[in-house]
Design a protein around this motif. Structure first.
Motif, PDB file in Angstrom:
ATOM      1  N   LEU A  28       0.821  -1.207   0.000  1.00 17.57           N
ATOM      2  CA  LEU A  28       0.000   0.000   0.000  1.00 17.57           C
ATOM      3  C   LEU A  28       0.854   1.255   0.000  1.00 17.57           C
ATOM      4  CD1 LEU A  28      -2.830  -0.988   2.525  1.00 17.57           C
ATOM      5  CD2 LEU A  28      -3.053  -0.679   0.049  1.00 17.57           C
ATOM      6  N   PHE A  29       1.947   1.240   0.762  1.00 16.65           N
ATOM      7  CA  PHE A  29       2.827   2.403   0.832  1.00 16.65           C
ATOM      8  C   PHE A  29       3.421   2.716  -0.550  1.00 16.65           C
ATOM      9  CE2 PHE A  29       7.249   3.924   1.353  1.00 16.65           C
ATOM     10  CZ  PHE A  29       6.979   5.164   1.901  1.00 16.65           C
ATOM     11  N   VAL A  30       3.901   1.696  -1.240  1.00 12.18           N
ATOM     12  CA  VAL A  30       4.491   1.906  -2.563  1.00 12.18           C
ATOM     13  C   VAL A  30       3.432   2.393  -3.551  1.00 12.18           C
ATOM     14  CG1 VAL A  30       5.639   0.777  -4.499  1.00 12.18           C
ATOM     15  CG2 VAL A  30       6.322   0.228  -2.158  1.00 12.18           C
ATOM     16  N   ALA A  31       2.259   1.755  -3.538  1.00  8.50           N
ATOM     17  CA  ALA A  31       1.209   2.114  -4.490  1.00  8.50           C
ATOM     18  C   ALA A  31       0.677   3.522  -4.246  1.00  8.50           C
ATOM     19  CB  ALA A  31       0.079   1.093  -4.422  1.00  8.50           C
ATOM     20  N   VAL A  32       0.401   3.855  -2.986  1.00 11.82           N
ATOM     21  CA  VAL A  32      -0.144   5.174  -2.671  1.00 11.82           C
ATOM     22  C   VAL A  32       0.886   6.263  -2.961  1.00 11.82           C
ATOM     23  CG1 VAL A  32      -1.013   6.638  -0.814  1.00 11.82           C
ATOM     24  CG2 VAL A  32      -1.786   4.269  -0.993  1.00 11.82           C
ATOM     25  N   SER A  33       2.158   5.997  -2.644  1.00 12.25           N
ATOM     26  CA  SER A  33       3.198   6.996  -2.908  1.00 12.25           C
ATOM     27  C   SER A  33       3.292   7.301  -4.391  1.00 12.25           C
ATOM     28  CB  SER A  33       4.555   6.491  -2.391  1.00 12.25           C
ATOM     29  OG  SER A  33       4.532   6.327  -0.994  1.00 12.25           O
ATOM     30  N   GLY A  93       0.910   6.705  -6.776  1.00 12.45           N
ATOM     31  CA  GLY A  93      -0.319   7.304  -7.293  1.00 12.45           C
ATOM     32  C   GLY A  93      -0.481   8.751  -6.893  1.00 12.45           C
ATOM     33  N   LEU A  94      -0.203   9.065  -5.628  1.00 10.97           N
ATOM     34  CA  LEU A  94      -0.346  10.442  -5.162  1.00 10.97           C
ATOM     35  C   LEU A  94       0.676  11.357  -5.838  1.00 10.97           C
ATOM     36  CD1 LEU A  94      -2.045  12.117  -3.213  1.00 10.97           C
ATOM     37  CD2 LEU A  94      -0.325  11.678  -1.442  1.00 10.97           C
ATOM     38  N   SER A  95       1.925  10.856  -5.982  1.00 11.33           N
ATOM     39  CA  SER A  95       2.943  11.678  -6.628  1.00 11.33           C
ATOM     40  C   SER A  95       2.630  11.884  -8.103  1.00 11.33           C
ATOM     41  CB  SER A  95       4.314  11.019  -6.469  1.00 11.33           C
ATOM     42  OG  SER A  95       5.318  11.764  -7.104  1.00 11.33           O
ATOM     43  N   ALA A  96       2.114  10.868  -8.790  1.00 12.33           N
ATOM     44  CA  ALA A  96       1.768  11.011 -10.196  1.00 12.33           C
ATOM     45  C   ALA A  96       0.649  12.022 -10.384  1.00 12.33           C
ATOM     46  CB  ALA A  96       1.358   9.649 -10.769  1.00 12.33           C
ATOM     47  N   THR A  97      -0.280  12.075  -9.436  1.00 12.30           N
ATOM     48  CA  THR A  97      -1.385  13.014  -9.542  1.00 12.30           C
ATOM     49  C   THR A  97      -0.947  14.450  -9.291  1.00 12.30           C
ATOM     50  OG1 THR A  97      -2.900  11.275  -8.798  1.00 12.30           O
ATOM     51  CG2 THR A  97      -3.693  13.549  -8.681  1.00 12.30           C
ATOM     52  N   VAL A  98      -0.090  14.652  -8.292  1.00 13.35           N
ATOM     53  CA  VAL A  98       0.287  16.007  -7.879  1.00 13.35           C
ATOM     54  C   VAL A  98       1.541  16.490  -8.598  1.00 13.35           C
ATOM     55  CG1 VAL A  98       0.956  17.449  -5.919  1.00 13.35           C
ATOM     56  CG2 VAL A  98      -0.788  15.672  -5.628  1.00 13.35           C
ATOM     57  N   GLU A  99       2.569  15.637  -8.688  1.00 15.54           N
ATOM     58  CA  GLU A  99       3.878  16.078  -9.147  1.00 15.54           C
ATOM     59  C   GLU A  99       4.192  15.707 -10.596  1.00 15.54           C
ATOM     60  OE1 GLU A  99       6.361  15.855  -4.983  1.00 15.54           O
ATOM     61  OE2 GLU A  99       6.110  14.010  -6.139  1.00 15.54           O
ATOM     62  N   GLY A 100       3.493  14.761 -11.130  1.00 13.24           N
ATOM     63  CA  GLY A 100       3.785  14.347 -12.489  1.00 13.24           C
ATOM     64  C   GLY A 100       4.445  12.976 -12.541  1.00 13.24           C
ATOM     65  N   THR A 101       4.485  12.399 -13.730  1.00 14.61           N
ATOM     66  CA  THR A 101       4.980  11.031 -13.895  1.00 14.61           C
ATOM     67  C   THR A 101       6.456  10.902 -13.578  1.00 14.61           C
ATOM     68  OG1 THR A 101       3.342  10.730 -15.651  1.00 14.61           O
ATOM     69  CG2 THR A 101       5.107   9.101 -15.503  1.00 14.61           C
ATOM     70  N   ARG A 102       7.260  11.892 -13.981  1.00 12.93           N
ATOM     71  CA  ARG A 102       8.699  11.795 -13.770  1.00 12.93           C
ATOM     72  C   ARG A 102       9.050  11.754 -12.286  1.00 12.93           C
ATOM     73  NH1 ARG A 102      13.201  15.865 -16.459  1.00 12.93           N
ATOM     74  NH2 ARG A 102      15.055  14.760 -15.701  1.00 12.93           N
ATOM     75  N   GLN A 103       8.496  12.654 -11.513  1.00 14.20           N
ATOM     76  CA  GLN A 103       8.755  12.661 -10.081  1.00 14.20           C
ATOM     77  C   GLN A 103       8.147  11.435  -9.413  1.00 14.20           C
ATOM     78  OE1 GLN A 103      10.734  14.795  -8.701  1.00 14.20           O
ATOM     79  NE2 GLN A 103      10.521  14.020  -6.602  1.00 14.20           N
ATOM     80  N   ALA A 104       7.026  10.943  -9.945  1.00 15.12           N
ATOM     81  CA  ALA A 104       6.405   9.753  -9.368  1.00 15.12           C
ATOM     82  C   ALA A 104       7.300   8.537  -9.504  1.00 15.12           C
ATOM     83  CB  ALA A 104       5.053   9.503 -10.042  1.00 15.12           C
ATOM     84  N   LYS A 105       7.993   8.417 -10.629  1.00 13.29           N
ATOM     85  CA  LYS A 105       8.922   7.304 -10.806  1.00 13.29           C
ATOM     86  C   LYS A 105      10.067   7.376  -9.800  1.00 13.29           C
ATOM     87  CE  LYS A 105       7.983   6.646 -15.735  1.00 13.29           C
ATOM     88  NZ  LYS A 105       8.549   6.701 -17.117  1.00 13.29           N
ATOM     89  N   ASP A 106      10.532   8.603  -9.543  1.00 11.55           N
ATOM     90  CA  ASP A 106      11.587   8.768  -8.544  1.00 11.55           C
ATOM     91  C   ASP A 106      11.097   8.347  -7.159  1.00 11.55           C
ATOM     92  OD1 ASP A 106      14.279  10.031  -7.726  1.00 11.55           O
ATOM     93  OD2 ASP A 106      12.824  11.070  -6.443  1.00 11.55           O
TER      94      ASP A 106
END
Length: 359
Positions: A64-69, A71-84
């Protein structure tokens, strides 16, 4: 001709605001909140599903921690930062998966072993105490382990150190390749094979009796390749410029190795030796085959059977009673403390002997 100066928009003084150059970012405390929330949800799912193992709860929380981190980052920060953030969260989860078993092992050993771990336990043997009776201690086993490991170090460390020096500083051609090959083969030798080799040669062929010395020879076989490999890698890390500078001053090669190369690598070499000691300190098979065991104190490693901590733990746990279980856990705690003290001493010696750099 008039010149018009255009000031950048943003904050006073010409500094542009963060909204123009930087996208939205999650707050710094967001990973902690996500971790706490994932842990709570994971425990809730585990309870609702009737899962008895807390390890399963932790795995659910980690997923859950990995998935939520992500998903939330992709929504707010964008795909590139979400991958990081995905990579970072996976690294943290793997780190916790590696640390939790170690911490659990230490906690369980201290919890169970502290029941009888005291001065009496460390200063008495099992000479007059039956396995199903309370009391007794590990004094005879501590003496045996210290002597057997010490003798193994006296055999393996000089041979391993000189072998590594040969491979790094002198080794060329087929002989060096053959030595490297056999060192690699010895690294994977099971402990029981080393014990059987010494048993067949030292005891069955030459006719010597069971003793701590026989066990030390088998332990040195297991220790030697670890010392060679670790020392070899540390010597390779010494810059060639140091060797060349010493040789350019007319210093002989053997003296360069002794005064320049070895002091530079002494920290890593000491750590490698301690890893090798930790490798052999818990071995049971060679001790069982070659040293055997005795409940009495025997300070002579060259005459008769001796006690040892690994075999003592095995025998006490095999007794099948609560007194034996308590003694086994306390002996395991003593063995862990022994390895920890050795590592601390080694780090102190390495820091003391490390070359001092002047200003």
């Amino acid at each position: 001709m008039s010149i018009t100066t255009v000031k950048p928009t943003g904050t006073p003084g010409g500094k542009s605001g963060p909204s123009e150059l930087q996208g939205a970012r999650l707050p710094r405390w967001s990973p902690y909140v996500i971790a706490v929330g994932s842990l709570a949800v994971g425990c809730g799912i585990g309870l609702a599903a009737g899962l008895d193992s807390r390890m399963q709860w932790g795995l659910i929380a980690a997923i859950l921690f990995v998935a939520v981190s992500y998903g939330l980052s992709a929504t707010v920060e964008g795909t590139r930062q979400a991958k990081d953030r995905l990579a970072t969260s996976v690294v943290w989860v793997m780190f916790l998966l590696a640390v939790v078993p170690l911490a659990s092992l230490i906690y369980e050993t201290v919890k169970r072993g502290s029941k009888v771990f005291d001065g009496y336990f460390l200063s008495h043997s099992m000479g007059v105490v039956a396995d199903d009776e309370a009391g007794g201690g590990i004094y005879h086993a501590i003496i045996g382990t210290l002597e057997q490991v010490g003798l193994a170090c006296l055999i393996a460390v000089p041979i391993g150190l000189l072998t590594a020096i040969y491979l790094v500083e002198y080794g060329r051609g087929k002989l060096a390749k053959a030595v490297t090959f056999f060192v690699d083969v010895m690294t994977g030798i099971p402990s029981i094979v080393a014990g059987l080799f010494v048993l067949s040669f030292w005891i069955l062929i030459l006719g010597f009796d069971f003793s701590g010395w026989a066990g030390a020879m088998a332990l040195s076989i297991l220790m030697m390749p670890v010392v060679v490999r670790s020392t070899e890698e540390m010597l390779k890390l010494v810059p060639n410029e140091l060797r060349e500078a010493s040789l350019a001053l007319g210093v002989p090669k053997w003296r360069t190795i002794l005064k320049v190369v070895l002091p530079t690598a002494i920290g890593g070499i000491t750590t490698g030796v301690m890893l090798a000691v930790a490798r052999i300190a818990g071995e049971t098979a060679p001790v069982l085959l070659l040293v055997w065991t005795t409940p009495f104190i025997n300070t002579n490693p060259f005459d008769g059977a001796q006690g040892s901590l690994p075999l003592y733990i095995y025998q006490q746990y095999q007794s099948g009673n609560q007194a034996g279980y308590d003694r086994a856990w306390a002996a395991a705690l003593a063995l862990i403390a022994f390895i920890m003290i050795l590592n601390l001493v080694a780090r102190g010696v390495a820091r003391w002997k490390a070359p001092k750099t002047g200003r």
